[in-house]
Design an enzyme around this catalytic site. Structure first.
Site, PDB file in Angstrom:
ATOM      1  N   ARG A  24       2.540  11.948  -9.633  1.00  0.00           N
ATOM      2  CA  ARG A  24       2.932  10.567  -9.334  1.00  0.00           C
ATOM      3  C   ARG A  24       4.377  10.321  -9.768  1.00  0.00           C
ATOM      4  NH1 ARG A  24      -1.705   7.502  -8.099  1.00  0.00           N
ATOM      5  NH2 ARG A  24      -3.615   8.179  -9.102  1.00  0.00           N
ATOM      6  N   ASP A  37      -3.916   5.784   5.838  1.00  0.00           N
ATOM      7  CA  ASP A  37      -4.422   7.076   6.318  1.00  0.00           C
ATOM      8  C   ASP A  37      -5.492   6.775   7.384  1.00  0.00           C
ATOM      9  OD1 ASP A  37      -4.698   9.933   6.134  1.00  0.00           O
ATOM     10  OD2 ASP A  37      -6.414   9.681   4.837  1.00  0.00           O
ATOM     11  N   PHE A  47      -0.860  16.373   3.345  1.00  0.00           N
ATOM     12  CA  PHE A  47      -1.254  15.755   2.081  1.00  0.00           C
ATOM     13  C   PHE A  47       0.010  15.629   1.231  1.00  0.00           C
ATOM     14  CE2 PHE A  47      -2.959  15.189  -2.112  1.00  0.00           C
ATOM     15  CZ  PHE A  47      -3.982  14.280  -1.864  1.00  0.00           C
ATOM     16  N   GLU A  62       0.860  -1.196   0.000  1.00  0.00           N
ATOM     17  CA  GLU A  62       0.000   0.000   0.000  1.00  0.00           C
ATOM     18  C   GLU A  62       0.897   1.247   0.000  1.00  0.00           C
ATOM     19  OE1 GLU A  62      -2.591   1.578  -0.492  1.00  0.00           O
ATOM     20  OE2 GLU A  62      -3.977   1.601   1.208  1.00  0.00           O
ATOM     21  N   ASP A  63       0.428   2.320  -0.596  1.00  0.00           N
ATOM     22  CA  ASP A  63       1.226   3.549  -0.580  1.00  0.00           C
ATOM     23  C   ASP A  63       1.141   4.244   0.779  1.00  0.00           C
ATOM     24  OD1 ASP A  63      -1.452   4.286  -0.936  1.00  0.00           O
ATOM     25  OD2 ASP A  63      -1.057   5.751  -2.514  1.00  0.00           O
TER      26      ASP A  63
HETATM   27  P1  IMP Z   1      -7.413   5.179   3.850  1.00  0.00           P
HETATM   28  O1  IMP Z   1      -8.458   4.199   3.466  1.00  0.00           O
HETATM   29  O2  IMP Z   1      -7.980   6.427   4.459  1.00  0.00           O
HETATM   30  O3  IMP Z   1      -6.299   4.606   4.703  1.00  0.00           O
HETATM   31  O4  IMP Z   1      -6.831   5.732   2.509  1.00  0.00           O
HETATM   32  C1  IMP Z   1      -5.739   5.241   1.880  1.00  0.00           C
HETATM   33  C2  IMP Z   1      -5.652   5.838   0.496  1.00  0.00           C
HETATM   34  O5  IMP Z   1      -5.998   7.238   0.469  1.00  0.00           O
HETATM   35  C3  IMP Z   1      -4.215   5.770   0.049  1.00  0.00           C
HETATM   36  O6  IMP Z   1      -3.948   4.529  -0.553  1.00  0.00           O
HETATM   37  C4  IMP Z   1      -4.127   6.940  -0.901  1.00  0.00           C
HETATM   38  O7  IMP Z   1      -4.532   6.518  -2.174  1.00  0.00           O
HETATM   39  C5  IMP Z   1      -5.126   7.952  -0.367  1.00  0.00           C
HETATM   40  N1  IMP Z   1      -4.403   8.966   0.407  1.00  0.00           N
HETATM   41  C6  IMP Z   1      -4.337   9.088   1.748  1.00  0.00           C
HETATM   42  N2  IMP Z   1      -3.552  10.121   2.107  1.00  0.00           N
HETATM   43  C7  IMP Z   1      -3.103  10.676   0.960  1.00  0.00           C
HETATM   44  C8  IMP Z   1      -2.212  11.763   0.667  1.00  0.00           C
HETATM   45  O8  IMP Z   1      -1.643  12.447   1.555  1.00  0.00           O
HETATM   46  N3  IMP Z   1      -1.955  12.002  -0.648  1.00  0.00           N
HETATM   47  C9  IMP Z   1      -2.527  11.286  -1.645  1.00  0.00           C
HETATM   48  N4  IMP Z   1      -3.348  10.250  -1.424  1.00  0.00           N
HETATM   49  C10 IMP Z   1      -3.635   9.940  -0.131  1.00  0.00           C
END
Ligand code: IMP
Length: 179
Positions: A167, A105, A154, A101-102
């Site tokens: 990206r 959050d 962000f 996963e990147d």
């Molecule tokens: P979660 O379900 O809230 O944990 O969201 C995870 C996804 O939200 C990540 O895989 C990203 O694609 C996106 N995301 C969360 N934070 C950021 C950010 O700071 N920049 C860009 N995408 C983000």
């Protein structure tokens, strides 16, 4: 897609990322030593650069597959609905799986994906996230391995976008809106 004017401040250099990816790969090699059943699953689209670098550091036999999930806020229940937009091509029953996963959050995406993949009966399932924003967490989840913990900013670059841009930056930067 509408974008507010912004600048990007470097947060993690390309060199620091490369060093961390190399160290993480060593830990993964130890954890999965001896396996010939490993499938590395990248969550699209944000993990595509990370997974490309990570698998090239791994001295293990690996297969690569991709899954695309998308999460939508639901204000009525203050939860998130996670939808699978693209499923895996291959079967993972009885296999060793590493989900890449990147960013973790709120944690909804990773939690949903783990639940889905666990239901398919892998022999072992571990997770790795390049970035973790613990202060944003809404569900109790943590990746097995994390590259860097970051504050609530962000971020973009190294596969991660703002409205589909940035990206291709080789480093991780935080977005600062100028208006
Ligand atoms: P979660 O379900 O809230 O944990 O969201 C995870 C996804 O939200 C990540 O895989 C990203 O694609 C996106 N995301 C969360 N934070 C950021 C950010 O700071 N920049 C860009 N995408 C983000």
């Amino acid at each position: 897609m509408a974008r507010r004017p912004y600048v990007i401040d470097e947060l993690i250099s390309a060199k620091a990322i490369a060093a961390r990816v190399e160290a993480l790969a060593k830990e993964i090699e130890i954890a999965f030593a001896g396996t010939d059943k490993l499938i590395v699953v990248g969550l699209l689209r944000g993990s595509f650069v990370f997974i490309a670098d990570l698998v090239r550091e791994l001295e293990l036999p690996v297969e690569v597959d991709f899954l695309e999930a998308s999460s939508y806020g639901n204000e009525m229940t203050s939860s998130r609905e996670v939808r699978i937009l693209k499923d895996l091509r291959g079967e993972i029953g009885g296999r060793d799986v590493l989900v890449v996963e990147d960013i973790v959050d709120t944690g909804f995406t990773l939690k949903h994906v783990i639940g889905l993949l666990e239901s398919r009966g892998p022999r072992r399932l571990e997770t790795i996230a390049l970035l973790d924003k613990p202060s944003r967490r809404e569900v109790d989840i943590k990746a097995t391995w994390t590259g860097f913990e970051i504050p609530d900013a962000f971020v973009v670059g190294y596969g991660i976008d703002y409205a589909q841009r940035n990206r291709n930056l080789p480093y991780i930067g935080s977005v600062r809106f100028t208006e």
